[in-house]
Design an enzyme around this catalytic site. Structure first.
Site, PDB file in Angstrom:
ATOM      1  CG  ASP A  29      -2.073   0.968   1.092  1.00  0.00           C
ATOM      2  OD1 ASP A  29      -3.224   0.532   0.996  1.00  0.00           O
ATOM      3  OD2 ASP A  29      -1.800   2.195   1.085  1.00  0.00           O
ATOM      4  CG  ASN A  85     -12.318  -0.595   3.971  1.00  0.00           C
ATOM      5  OD1 ASN A  85     -12.709  -1.039   5.041  1.00  0.00           O
ATOM      6  ND2 ASN A  85     -11.150   0.011   3.837  1.00  0.00           N
ATOM      7  CG  HIS A  96      -9.991  -3.240  -9.007  1.00  0.00           C
ATOM      8  ND1 HIS A  96      -9.736  -3.323 -10.383  1.00  0.00           N
ATOM      9  CD2 HIS A  96      -9.550  -4.401  -8.488  1.00  0.00           C
ATOM     10  CE1 HIS A  96      -9.184  -4.502 -10.662  1.00  0.00           C
ATOM     11  NE2 HIS A  96      -9.059  -5.174  -9.515  1.00  0.00           N
ATOM     12  CG  HIS A  98      -8.732  -2.909  -2.385  1.00  0.00           C
ATOM     13  ND1 HIS A  98      -9.681  -2.195  -3.068  1.00  0.00           N
ATOM     14  CD2 HIS A  98      -8.526  -2.243  -1.221  1.00  0.00           C
ATOM     15  CE1 HIS A  98     -10.041  -1.135  -2.347  1.00  0.00           C
ATOM     16  NE2 HIS A  98      -9.356  -1.150  -1.216  1.00  0.00           N
TER      17      HIS A  98
HETATM   18  P1  AMP Z   1      -9.778   1.477   0.438  1.00  0.00           P
HETATM   19  O1  AMP Z   1      -9.896   2.762   1.211  1.00  0.00           O
HETATM   20  O2  AMP Z   1     -10.158   0.265   1.201  1.00  0.00           O
HETATM   21  O3  AMP Z   1     -10.475   1.597  -0.904  1.00  0.00           O
HETATM   22  O4  AMP Z   1      -8.227   1.277   0.167  1.00  0.00           O
HETATM   23  C1  AMP Z   1      -7.566   1.810  -0.925  1.00  0.00           C
HETATM   24  C2  AMP Z   1      -6.105   1.713  -0.602  1.00  0.00           C
HETATM   25  O5  AMP Z   1      -5.377   1.862  -1.804  1.00  0.00           O
HETATM   26  C3  AMP Z   1      -5.604   2.788   0.359  1.00  0.00           C
HETATM   27  O6  AMP Z   1      -5.032   2.161   1.501  1.00  0.00           O
HETATM   28  C4  AMP Z   1      -4.554   3.540  -0.468  1.00  0.00           C
HETATM   29  O7  AMP Z   1      -3.447   3.957   0.290  1.00  0.00           O
HETATM   30  C5  AMP Z   1      -4.176   2.524  -1.508  1.00  0.00           C
HETATM   31  N1  AMP Z   1      -3.663   3.029  -2.774  1.00  0.00           N
HETATM   32  C6  AMP Z   1      -4.239   3.972  -3.561  1.00  0.00           C
HETATM   33  N2  AMP Z   1      -3.497   4.175  -4.656  1.00  0.00           N
HETATM   34  C7  AMP Z   1      -2.430   3.326  -4.566  1.00  0.00           C
HETATM   35  C8  AMP Z   1      -1.301   3.060  -5.389  1.00  0.00           C
HETATM   36  N3  AMP Z   1      -1.113   3.700  -6.551  1.00  0.00           N
HETATM   37  N4  AMP Z   1      -0.413   2.129  -4.979  1.00  0.00           N
HETATM   38  C9  AMP Z   1      -0.587   1.486  -3.815  1.00  0.00           C
HETATM   39  N5  AMP Z   1      -1.642   1.678  -3.005  1.00  0.00           N
HETATM   40  C10 AMP Z   1      -2.540   2.600  -3.365  1.00  0.00           C
HETATM   41 ZN    ZN Z   2     -10.431  -2.070 -11.897  1.00  0.00          ZN
END
Ligand code: AMP
Ligand code: ZN
Length: 112
Positions: A29, A85, A96, A98
């Site tokens: 992350d 989430n 997307h 995750h």
């Molecule tokens: P959520 O809030 O559950 O949708 O988590 C999204 C996560 O993606 C957050 O913890 C961000 O820090 C992470 N994130 C967003 N963009 C990137 C990126 N380019 N590379 C790595 N992590 C990312």
């Molecule tokens: Zn996607």
């Protein structure tokens, strides 16, 4: 489609990769909330856990089959928390699917 995690899965946007196979990609992350914080994403665009169907659930199965390897490779030796989430109330920011793998220290029991 303007999806940052699809772009990461395609390699268009770079990531700090931990693991990759035919079905999923795991990377650190960009804004870690714990000493070790890895995201695991399917290589298909699934919006969230709320969009999992009989047609796409194999991606979820494959992710969970890979998680023990991903956790080892990430150094999550003491255990880890898996969080996904889903939707507005959960503050999902990237639409997307995750899974956050979080650890590297003893985590608090309560989420606050
Ligand atoms: P959520 O809030 O559950 O949708 O988590 C999204 C996560 O993606 C957050 O913890 C961000 O820090 C992470 N994130 C967003 N963009 C990137 C990126 N380019 N590379 C790595 N992590 C990312
Ligand atoms: Zn996607």
């Amino acid at each position: 489609m303007d999806c940052i995690f699809c772009k990461i899965a395609e390699g268009v946007i770079p990531s700090n990769k931990v693991y990759e196979d035919e079905y999923c990609l795991a990377f650190h992350d960009i804004n870690p909330q714990t000493p070790i914080h890895v995201l695991v994403i399917p290589k298909a665009h699934i919006v969230s856990a709320d969009e999992v169907t009989v047609e796409n659930s194999a991606f979820v199965t494959k992710i969970f089959e890979a998680i023990p390897t991903i956790a080892k490779q990430a150094g999550l030796v003491g255990g880890y928390r898996i969080i996904s989430n889903c939707g507005e109330d959960a503050c999902q920011s990237v639409k997307h699917l995750h899974f956050h793998l979080m650890g590297g220290k003893k985590l608090p029991e309560q989420m606050g």
